[in-house]
Write a protein that holds these residues in place. Sequence first.
Motif, short mmCIF file in Angstrom:
data_model
loop_
_atom_site.label_atom_id
_atom_site.label_comp_id
_atom_site.label_asym_id
_atom_site.label_seq_id
_atom_site.Cartn_x
_atom_site.Cartn_y
_atom_site.Cartn_z
N ALA A 71 0.88 -1.18 0.00
CA ALA A 71 0.00 0.00 0.00
C ALA A 71 0.91 1.22 0.00
CB ALA A 71 -0.91 0.00 1.22
N LEU A 72 1.25 1.67 -1.18
CA LEU A 72 2.27 2.71 -1.31
C LEU A 72 1.75 4.09 -0.94
CD1 LEU A 72 3.52 0.31 -2.85
CD2 LEU A 72 4.46 1.95 -4.48
N PRO A 73 2.57 4.88 -0.24
CA PRO A 73 2.19 6.25 0.09
C PRO A 73 2.36 7.18 -1.11
CG PRO A 73 4.40 5.82 0.87
CD PRO A 73 3.89 4.53 0.29
N VAL A 74 2.12 8.45 -0.91
CA VAL A 74 2.33 9.45 -1.96
C VAL A 74 3.79 9.39 -2.39
CG1 VAL A 74 2.32 11.92 -2.47
CG2 VAL A 74 0.50 10.92 -1.06
N PRO A 75 4.08 9.43 -3.69
CA PRO A 75 5.48 9.33 -4.14
C PRO A 75 6.33 10.49 -3.65
CG PRO A 75 4.04 9.94 -5.96
CD PRO A 75 3.15 9.56 -4.82
N THR A 76 7.59 10.20 -3.41
CA THR A 76 8.55 11.23 -3.02
C THR A 76 8.94 12.05 -4.25
OG1 THR A 76 10.45 9.80 -3.42
CG2 THR A 76 9.45 9.71 -1.22
N GLU A 77 9.68 13.11 -4.02
CA GLU A 77 10.15 13.92 -5.15
C GLU A 77 11.02 13.09 -6.08
OE1 GLU A 77 9.60 16.99 -6.35
OE2 GLU A 77 7.97 17.07 -4.90
N ARG A 78 11.86 12.25 -5.50
CA ARG A 78 12.73 11.40 -6.32
C ARG A 78 11.91 10.43 -7.15
NH1 ARG A 78 15.56 6.59 -6.43
NH2 ARG A 78 17.64 6.74 -7.35
N GLN A 79 10.88 9.83 -6.54
CA GLN A 79 10.03 8.88 -7.25
C GLN A 79 9.25 9.55 -8.37
OE1 GLN A 79 7.98 7.34 -3.83
NE2 GLN A 79 9.20 5.47 -3.77
N ARG A 80 8.89 10.82 -8.16
CA ARG A 80 8.18 11.54 -9.22
C ARG A 80 9.05 11.73 -10.46
NH1 ARG A 80 6.37 14.84 -4.71
NH2 ARG A 80 4.19 14.37 -4.23
N GLY A 81 10.37 11.69 -10.25
CA GLY A 81 11.28 11.84 -11.37
C GLY A 81 11.66 10.52 -12.03
N GLN A 82 11.12 9.41 -11.52
CA GLN A 82 11.40 8.09 -12.08
C GLN A 82 10.35 7.72 -13.13
OE1 GLN A 82 11.24 5.62 -8.58
NE2 GLN A 82 13.39 5.94 -8.06
N TRP A 83 10.64 6.64 -13.84
CA TRP A 83 9.62 6.02 -14.69
C TRP A 83 8.44 5.69 -13.80
CZ3 TRP A 83 9.25 0.21 -15.60
CH2 TRP A 83 8.26 -0.08 -16.55
N TYR A 84 7.23 5.97 -14.24
CA TYR A 84 6.06 5.86 -13.38
C TYR A 84 5.93 4.49 -12.71
CZ TYR A 84 1.31 5.50 -11.70
OH TYR A 84 0.22 5.28 -10.89
N PHE A 85 6.18 3.41 -13.45
CA PHE A 85 5.98 2.07 -12.91
C PHE A 85 7.11 1.62 -11.98
CE2 PHE A 85 3.51 2.16 -16.84
CZ PHE A 85 2.32 1.57 -16.44
N GLN A 86 8.17 2.39 -11.89
CA GLN A 86 9.38 1.93 -11.21
C GLN A 86 9.15 1.58 -9.74
OE1 GLN A 86 12.82 4.16 -12.29
NE2 GLN A 86 14.05 3.47 -10.55
N ARG A 87 8.44 2.42 -9.00
CA ARG A 87 8.28 2.13 -7.58
C ARG A 87 7.34 0.94 -7.34
NH1 ARG A 87 4.56 5.65 -4.09
NH2 ARG A 87 2.72 6.10 -5.35
N TYR A 88 6.52 0.62 -8.34
CA TYR A 88 5.69 -0.58 -8.23
C TYR A 88 6.49 -1.83 -8.55
CZ TYR A 88 1.88 2.76 -7.95
OH TYR A 88 1.05 3.79 -7.56
N VAL A 89 7.43 -1.71 -9.47
CA VAL A 89 8.30 -2.84 -9.80
C VAL A 89 9.06 -3.29 -8.56
CG1 VAL A 89 10.35 -3.51 -11.11
CG2 VAL A 89 8.52 -2.24 -12.24
N GLU A 90 9.48 -2.34 -7.74
CA GLU A 90 10.23 -2.66 -6.52
C GLU A 90 9.42 -3.50 -5.54
OE1 GLU A 90 11.26 1.20 -5.12
OE2 GLU A 90 12.81 1.52 -6.65
N GLN A 91 8.09 -3.47 -5.68
CA GLN A 91 7.21 -4.22 -4.77
C GLN A 91 6.83 -5.60 -5.31
OE1 GLN A 91 6.36 -3.11 -1.71
NE2 GLN A 91 7.59 -1.28 -2.09
N LEU A 92 7.23 -5.92 -6.52
CA LEU A 92 6.83 -7.19 -7.11
C LEU A 92 7.43 -8.37 -6.35
CD1 LEU A 92 7.16 -6.31 -10.90
CD2 LEU A 92 5.05 -6.51 -9.56
N PRO A 93 6.76 -9.52 -6.35
CA PRO A 93 7.23 -10.66 -5.57
C PRO A 93 8.41 -11.37 -6.19
CG PRO A 93 5.29 -11.28 -6.83
CD PRO A 93 5.48 -9.80 -7.04
N ALA A 94 9.23 -11.96 -5.34
CA ALA A 94 10.24 -12.91 -5.77
C ALA A 94 9.57 -14.28 -5.83
CB ALA A 94 11.41 -12.93 -4.79
N ALA A 95 10.32 -15.29 -6.26
CA ALA A 95 9.76 -16.64 -6.32
C ALA A 95 9.28 -17.07 -4.94
CB ALA A 95 10.81 -17.61 -6.85
N GLY A 96 8.07 -17.63 -4.90
CA GLY A 96 7.53 -18.11 -3.64
C GLY A 96 6.86 -17.04 -2.81
N GLU A 97 6.45 -15.93 -3.44
CA GLU A 97 5.83 -14.82 -2.71
C GLU A 97 4.51 -14.41 -3.35
OE1 GLU A 97 9.66 -12.45 -0.82
OE2 GLU A 97 8.65 -11.64 -2.57
#
Length: 269
Positions: A71-97
């Motif tokens: 449940a991601l909070p409001v994006p930071t200034e740095r995240q606003r400067g990233q590719w939009y999907f980037q902070r969601y990619v960081e939350q994706l599961p590894a194997a077995g998750e």
Amino acid sequence: MAADGGKRLPKKLYEKELLRLQSELVKVQEWVRAEGVRLVVLFEGRDAAGKGGAIKRVTEYLNPRVARIAALPVPTERQRGQWYFQRYVEQLPAAGEIVLFDRSWYNRAGVEKVMGFCTPEEYWQFLHQAPTFERMLIEAGIELRKYWFSVSDTEQERRFQDRLEDPMRRWKLSPMDTESISRWEEYSRAKDEMFVYTDVPGSPWHVVESDDKRRARINMIAHLLSTLPYHEVTMPPVELPPRPKARGYQRPPRDLQKYVPDHAAKLKK
């Protein structure tokens, strides 16, 4: 009455079926862990549509080391400067998750679009990129499921009023929530447009009628289970060892430690 015309699901029937479905979710968890599956489930919908309650029932008996909520909070200034999907990619599961998104990248197609938190160019770029992004996830082996919880305007307003009058749940009501009442049609148009571009064969939206929360939870979990090729995993047997005989250990005097006061003893029967 539920939006589908059915009566409110009786509590006793709901609780019995919910427990059965939750036992199946535990099997899914063990299958995910044993087979190295990566499962992503998106929960989207209007404010007070019942997403949080559904997520709570899904995870109630699951291991938080396997199933987690994003449940991601409001994006930071740095995240606003990233590719939009980037902070969601960081939350994706590894194997077995398993990762359950309590709102997801579709924020851009909903609240950001309606409230003007993104530019028209960013909005249209998102609608163009989202199906491609999701196709990449699926091609990489991720199991992706998308659920839209649909609540009527009258039921949403009733739930808002309940929150307003309940000091234990008042924190759930924000100015953004109340704004959604006056912008009901704008959100409706945004949702319809989102479906046009992102309800695609590879990653379709599954709509959950949620005026009756009990019915919504049962329907959503049952559907999720029906879409997964899981099987029961045989767990290794666990036996408790015999307790060894005492070998002279003596507990330190109780007055050397600070104990929590017995508040429960003060309670009246």
